[in-house]
Write a protein that holds these residues in place. Sequence first.
Motif, PDB file in Angstrom:
ATOM      1  N   VAL A 211      52.254  48.952  33.377  1.00 51.55           N
ATOM      2  CA  VAL A 211      51.230  49.274  34.245  1.00 51.55           C
ATOM      3  C   VAL A 211      50.306  47.940  34.715  1.00 51.55           C
ATOM      4  O   VAL A 211      49.812  48.438  35.860  1.00 51.55           O
ATOM      5  N   VAL A 212      50.126  47.380  33.859  1.00 50.04           N
ATOM      6  CA  VAL A 212      49.961  46.029  34.764  1.00 50.04           C
ATOM      7  C   VAL A 212      50.203  45.112  35.947  1.00 50.04           C
ATOM      8  O   VAL A 212      49.676  44.893  37.013  1.00 50.04           O
ATOM      9  N   ALA A 213      51.287  45.717  35.686  1.00 46.12           N
ATOM     10  CA  ALA A 213      52.863  44.925  36.934  1.00 46.12           C
ATOM     11  C   ALA A 213      52.412  46.147  38.506  1.00 46.12           C
ATOM     12  O   ALA A 213      52.370  45.455  39.170  1.00 46.12           O
ATOM     13  N   LEU A 214      52.403  47.393  37.499  1.00 51.82           N
ATOM     14  CA  LEU A 214      52.187  47.942  38.692  1.00 51.82           C
ATOM     15  C   LEU A 214      50.536  48.094  39.731  1.00 51.82           C
ATOM     16  O   LEU A 214      50.646  48.644  40.854  1.00 51.82           O
ATOM     17  N   ASN A 215      50.011  47.814  39.415  1.00 51.34           N
ATOM     18  CA  ASN A 215      48.658  47.676  39.501  1.00 51.34           C
ATOM     19  C   ASN A 215      48.391  45.994  40.029  1.00 51.34           C
ATOM     20  O   ASN A 215      47.254  46.798  40.166  1.00 51.34           O
ATOM     21  N   ALA A 216      49.016  45.607  40.203  1.00 49.22           N
ATOM     22  CA  ALA A 216      48.892  43.941  40.218  1.00 49.22           C
ATOM     23  C   ALA A 216      47.858  43.283  41.305  1.00 49.22           C
ATOM     24  O   ALA A 216      46.289  42.445  40.539  1.00 49.22           O
ATOM     25  N   ALA A 217      48.021  44.018  42.047  1.00 52.87           N
ATOM     26  CA  ALA A 217      47.530  43.675  43.773  1.00 52.87           C
ATOM     27  C   ALA A 217      46.505  44.713  43.710  1.00 52.87           C
ATOM     28  O   ALA A 217      45.715  43.692  44.439  1.00 52.87           O
ATOM     29  N   LYS A 218      45.785  45.841  43.176  1.00 55.30           N
ATOM     30  CA  LYS A 218      44.846  46.452  42.616  1.00 55.30           C
ATOM     31  C   LYS A 218      43.045  45.692  41.840  1.00 55.30           C
ATOM     32  O   LYS A 218      41.506  46.236  41.868  1.00 55.30           O
ATOM     33  N   MET A 219      43.800  45.668  41.094  1.00 58.41           N
ATOM     34  CA  MET A 219      43.405  45.013  39.551  1.00 58.41           C
ATOM     35  C   MET A 219      41.717  43.596  40.093  1.00 58.41           C
ATOM     36  O   MET A 219      40.787  44.415  39.407  1.00 58.41           O
ATOM     37  N   ALA A 220      42.442  42.987  40.699  1.00 58.20           N
ATOM     38  CA  ALA A 220      40.907  41.850  40.872  1.00 58.20           C
ATOM     39  C   ALA A 220      39.869  42.537  41.709  1.00 58.20           C
ATOM     40  O   ALA A 220      39.272  42.035  41.370  1.00 58.20           O
ATOM     41  N   THR A 221      40.180  44.189  42.447  1.00 57.40           N
ATOM     42  CA  THR A 221      38.884  44.394  42.992  1.00 57.40           C
ATOM     43  C   THR A 221      38.289  45.044  42.092  1.00 57.40           C
ATOM     44  O   THR A 221      36.696  46.160  42.049  1.00 57.40           O
ATOM     45  N   VAL A 222      38.993  45.435  40.723  1.00 56.41           N
ATOM     46  CA  VAL A 222      37.735  46.824  40.305  1.00 56.41           C
ATOM     47  C   VAL A 222      38.596  46.520  38.504  1.00 56.41           C
ATOM     48  O   VAL A 222      37.332  47.234  37.338  1.00 56.41           O
ATOM     49  N   ALA A 223      38.709  45.113  38.722  1.00 59.49           N
ATOM     50  CA  ALA A 223      38.308  45.286  37.033  1.00 59.49           C
ATOM     51  C   ALA A 223      36.755  44.804  36.370  1.00 59.49           C
ATOM     52  O   ALA A 223      36.960  45.288  35.305  1.00 59.49           O
ATOM     53  N   LEU A 224      36.284  44.894  37.283  1.00 61.69           N
ATOM     54  CA  LEU A 224      34.900  43.945  36.544  1.00 61.69           C
ATOM     55  C   LEU A 224      34.241  45.998  36.118  1.00 61.69           C
ATOM     56  O   LEU A 224      33.788  46.242  34.415  1.00 61.69           O
ATOM     57  N   VAL A 225      34.422  47.097  36.959  1.00 63.22           N
ATOM     58  CA  VAL A 225      33.733  47.940  36.948  1.00 63.22           C
ATOM     59  C   VAL A 225      34.506  48.615  36.183  1.00 63.22           C
ATOM     60  O   VAL A 225      33.994  49.435  34.926  1.00 63.22           O
ATOM     61  N   LEU A 226      36.083  48.448  36.016  1.00 66.81           N
ATOM     62  CA  LEU A 226      36.473  49.508  34.861  1.00 66.81           C
ATOM     63  C   LEU A 226      36.245  49.195  33.799  1.00 66.81           C
ATOM     64  O   LEU A 226      35.878  49.438  33.066  1.00 66.81           O
TER      65      LEU A 226
END
Length: 324
Positions: A211-226
């Motif tokens: 899951v992390v690998a599939l979303n690696a590119a997007k995770m940085a932008t939503v990490a805090l609110v997520l």
Amino acid sequence: MIKFLEKVAALICKYMTVWVIVMSAIAFINPEPFKFIGPHISYMLGVIMLGMGLTMSLDDFRLVITRPKEVFYGVFFRYLIMPLSGFLVAKLLGLPPVLAAGVVLLGAVPSGTGSNVMTYIAKGDTALSITVSSVNTILAPILTPYIFLLLAGSMIPIDVTALLVDIVKIVLLPVTAGVVLHTTAPKLVEKFIKIVPAVSVIFIIAILASVVALNAAKMATVALVLCAAVVLQNVLGLGLGFYSAKAVGMTEKKARAISFEIGMENSGLAVALALAHLDPMAALPAAVGTVWEYISGSLLASYWGTKPAAQDAGEVAAVGEANG
């Protein structure tokens, strides 16, 4: 050989949270090697649920008859508090639709097996915890898709029939097979049952890394609110679960059990359903939730474990008879 495998299995399970964090970090830095796992997640979860079934027996459902009111409240609160908490948190934080749906889905799945372990550590009512887990898992094929549709249907398109069929295949059939095997061949199951949890942990780690690998590119932008959404939903679940149980007259031990039944989800199922029916990004809340719920659950269980719960009237009477 079996004894050696049991020792390795115990080591894997003991440091589950560490393995999850380490492998997730590696998958984030170098995602490509982990992406191939994605299409196989539903099968891996099926194996995990088979393992859960192997630890269950028909006796786990005995409290449905002897203590139906407590089991009903446990299941009712499970499917009321967490989905609503997810919906309210998503609205409060203004999450993007796909991420919001993922948070709601995390709340709509049944409780995870970790709830039983945490209840035991917390000196709660383990029998009640096991029964509530078993019943809400069996009811998941019906309750999860329709609750999810009700709360998230306005956020994203949802094929409720496909969800129902997948939950039957991923959860109900493997769990049933495990219970049948445990019931018909208990000696065979007993030989390798201590290794089963480690297999589940390995598969969970692989699923989360994927899951992390599939979303690696997007995770940085939503990490805090997520992270804020997952933590808030989990804290609400643990807190409201405990106080709701107390409000309907349950003892401290029973309330502790219900708290973990509400606050700890089957996040692996949420991941599999999100990847199969929604979007890889919708699986992120469940991935983060897996790590956080074990951290929060362990802390709360350890705290409660140092504070013995007051006995209820039945337990006091039993102790009195034994001493008399």
